[in-house]
Design a protein around this motif. Structure first.
Motif, PDB file in Angstrom:
ATOM      1  N   ALA A  41       0.839  -1.197   0.000  1.00  0.00           N
ATOM      2  CA  ALA A  41       0.000   0.000   0.000  1.00  0.00           C
ATOM      3  C   ALA A  41       0.875   1.249   0.000  1.00  0.00           C
ATOM      4  CB  ALA A  41      -0.926   0.006   1.215  1.00  0.00           C
ATOM      5  N   GLU A  42       0.375   2.284  -0.671  1.00  0.00           N
ATOM      6  CA  GLU A  42       1.035   3.587  -0.665  1.00  0.00           C
ATOM      7  C   GLU A  42       0.352   4.441   0.399  1.00  0.00           C
ATOM      8  OE1 GLU A  42       2.422   7.101  -3.811  1.00  0.00           O
ATOM      9  OE2 GLU A  42       0.918   5.617  -4.391  1.00  0.00           O
ATOM     10  N   VAL A  43       0.931   4.458   1.593  1.00  0.00           N
ATOM     11  CA  VAL A  43       0.288   5.124   2.727  1.00  0.00           C
ATOM     12  C   VAL A  43       0.298   6.639   2.557  1.00  0.00           C
ATOM     13  CG1 VAL A  43       0.685   3.263   4.357  1.00  0.00           C
ATOM     14  CG2 VAL A  43       2.478   4.936   3.986  1.00  0.00           C
ATOM     15  N   THR A  44       1.378   7.178   2.026  1.00  0.00           N
ATOM     16  CA  THR A  44       1.442   8.581   1.632  1.00  0.00           C
ATOM     17  C   THR A  44       2.156   8.644   0.285  1.00  0.00           C
ATOM     18  OG1 THR A  44       3.535   8.935   2.819  1.00  0.00           O
ATOM     19  CG2 THR A  44       1.504   9.397   4.030  1.00  0.00           C
ATOM     20  N   THR A  45       2.248   9.828  -0.282  1.00  0.00           N
ATOM     21  CA  THR A  45       2.836   9.962  -1.613  1.00  0.00           C
ATOM     22  C   THR A  45       4.259   9.421  -1.644  1.00  0.00           C
ATOM     23  OG1 THR A  45       1.489  11.933  -2.016  1.00  0.00           O
ATOM     24  CG2 THR A  45       3.380  11.580  -3.463  1.00  0.00           C
ATOM     25  N   HIS A  52     -11.973  -8.515  -1.202  1.00  0.00           N
ATOM     26  CA  HIS A  52     -11.484  -7.251  -0.663  1.00  0.00           C
ATOM     27  C   HIS A  52     -10.098  -7.459  -0.065  1.00  0.00           C
ATOM     28  CE1 HIS A  52     -15.863  -6.699  -0.787  1.00  0.00           C
ATOM     29  NE2 HIS A  52     -15.619  -5.408  -0.891  1.00  0.00           N
ATOM     30  N   GLY A  53      -9.299  -6.413  -0.091  1.00  0.00           N
ATOM     31  CA  GLY A  53      -7.959  -6.488   0.474  1.00  0.00           C
ATOM     32  C   GLY A  53      -7.381  -5.105   0.652  1.00  0.00           C
ATOM     33  N   GLY A  54      -6.127  -5.089   1.104  1.00  0.00           N
ATOM     34  CA  GLY A  54      -5.446  -3.822   1.299  1.00  0.00           C
ATOM     35  C   GLY A  54      -5.427  -3.387   2.749  1.00  0.00           C
ATOM     36  N   VAL A  55      -4.348  -2.744   3.135  1.00  0.00           N
ATOM     37  CA  VAL A  55      -4.226  -2.153   4.464  1.00  0.00           C
ATOM     38  C   VAL A  55      -3.795  -0.705   4.289  1.00  0.00           C
ATOM     39  CG1 VAL A  55      -3.655  -4.320   5.612  1.00  0.00           C
ATOM     40  CG2 VAL A  55      -1.831  -2.927   4.665  1.00  0.00           C
ATOM     41  N   GLY A  56      -3.904   0.064   5.342  1.00  0.00           N
ATOM     42  CA  GLY A  56      -3.529   1.464   5.243  1.00  0.00           C
ATOM     43  C   GLY A  56      -4.682   2.308   4.724  1.00  0.00           C
ATOM     44  N   TRP A  57      -4.338   3.364   3.993  1.00  0.00           N
ATOM     45  CA  TRP A  57      -5.336   4.334   3.548  1.00  0.00           C
ATOM     46  C   TRP A  57      -6.290   3.746   2.518  1.00  0.00           C
ATOM     47  CZ3 TRP A  57      -6.518   9.209   5.170  1.00  0.00           C
ATOM     48  CH2 TRP A  57      -7.322   9.988   4.342  1.00  0.00           C
ATOM     49  N   TRP A  58      -5.746   3.065   1.513  1.00  0.00           N
ATOM     50  CA  TRP A  58      -6.564   2.547   0.418  1.00  0.00           C
ATOM     51  C   TRP A  58      -6.879   1.071   0.612  1.00  0.00           C
ATOM     52  CZ3 TRP A  58      -8.963   5.836  -2.528  1.00  0.00           C
ATOM     53  CH2 TRP A  58      -8.396   7.072  -2.832  1.00  0.00           C
ATOM     54  N   LYS A  59      -8.108   0.717   0.316  1.00  0.00           N
ATOM     55  CA  LYS A  59      -8.552  -0.675   0.269  1.00  0.00           C
ATOM     56  C   LYS A  59      -8.941  -0.994  -1.179  1.00  0.00           C
ATOM     57  CE  LYS A  59      -8.465  -1.202   4.817  1.00  0.00           C
ATOM     58  NZ  LYS A  59      -8.108   0.165   5.201  1.00  0.00           N
ATOM     59  N   TYR A  60      -9.075  -2.295  -1.481  1.00  0.00           N
ATOM     60  CA  TYR A  60      -9.366  -2.711  -2.845  1.00  0.00           C
ATOM     61  C   TYR A  60     -10.585  -3.630  -2.862  1.00  0.00           C
ATOM     62  CZ  TYR A  60      -4.406  -1.626  -2.507  1.00  0.00           C
ATOM     63  OH  TYR A  60      -3.219  -1.040  -2.190  1.00  0.00           O
TER      64      TYR A  60
END
Length: 299
Positions: free
Chosen positions: A35-39, A162-170
């Motif tokens: 995951a890209e938590v910030t830029t 569904h998946g992903g952690v941090g800011w974005w989920k999928y």
């Protein structure tokens, strides 16, 4: 981990990644998510059983206290009601005997002796098979039927992963779309369409790319290991002014947990993504893939 590729969005500052290792006894050192938590700053979660050997990271188990029962003097070995039910069940399960074979075959289903359902546990139910007397059939096929229904729902797009952690989920719905979303208590759910399914566009893409990959087993049998599907026409990307697109890679992954699913997303190029989906459930349908990688439910 630093010194990554310079990020144009942060004045060419090098990209960096934090790798988090999580104890999981059944894992095989696989990546749970990227995951890209910030830029241009990323977070990778890796599942590994090695951490479980350390007392600070292993799973905590609840203590189990043994219960010892001691029968009173003169007590029966089991409750009298249970003994009576066992006798009734034995009588009900005895095959019907008659003077001729033809009479046995003419036993109708509605003439079978009544069965007391409470004599069976919740995992066994009485059933009448053909013209035979009622027999007890276990629920060993329930999990298989559940898997078949799960596969049908998945391939129809009604069951999404569904998946992903941090800011974005999928969210991935087979044959429909791939969404990236963030839920906020105040602003609600922010959805970005990463890609939408179009079978004609996928077939055109499959003619120029590898949509079906094989693996040679130890017994010499060639099995489909991975299929790739193209989803285009996502939301327009601000950086490229082009629609987002994603290649979904469905991979067979052997695991002791038959319903475990690993979902992760990568962005090798700006607004062009790769969504990885790995699960033992996928192993059941990969061999149905045609030359374009399209799956179907085997009959």
């Amino acid at each position: 981990m630093g010194n990554g590729t310079p990020c144009t969005l942060k004045q060419n500052h090098p990209r960096s990644t934090s790798v988090l290792y999580v104890c999981h006894p059944e894992a095989k050192h696989e990546i749970l998510s990227v995951a890209e938590v910030t830029t241009c700053e990323y977070e990778v979660v890796v599942l590994t059983p090695l951490l479980c050997d350390h007392p600070k990271y292993r799973f905590k188990t609840s203590p189990v206290n043994a219960i010892f029962c001691q029968a009173l003097s003169g007590s029966p070995l089991q409750p009298q009601r249970l003994t009576q039910l066992d006798k009734e069940r034995e009588e009900q399960l005895k095959p019907p005997f008659s003077s001729s074979v033809s009479e046995t075959r003419e036993v109708r289903q509605d003439e079978a002796p009544p069965v007391r359902e409470e004599a069976f546990s919740s995992t066994h139910k009485p059933m009448t098979v053909g013209g035979q007397a009622q027999v007890t059939v276990g629920t060993t096929h329930i999990s298989r039927l559940t898997d078949e229904q799960l596969i049908k729902d998945f391939l129809s797009g009604s069951y999404c992963l569904h998946g992903g952690v941090g800011w974005w989920k999928y969210e991935f719905c087979y044959g429909k779309h791939v969404h990236q979303y963030h839920e906020d208590k105040e602003q609600g759910k922010n959805i970005v369409v990463v890609g939408s399914w179009n079978v004609e566009e996928h077939i055109d893409w499959a003619k120029k790319n590898v949509a079906r990959s094989y693996q040679l087993k130890e017994d010499g049998v060639q099995k489909v290991k991975l299929v790739s599907h193209f989803y285009g026409h996502g939301d327009v990307c601000d950086l490229t002014s082009k629609p987002r697109q994603v290649v979904v890679k469905l991979k067979c992954k052997e695991s002791e947990s038959p319903h475990a699913v690993t979902v992760y997303m990568l962005e090798p190029q700006t607004c062009q993504y790769v969504l990885g989906v790995e699960s033992p459930v996928i192993c059941k349908v990969l061999d149905t893939a045609d030359e374009h990688g399209l799956l179907s439910v085997s009959s």
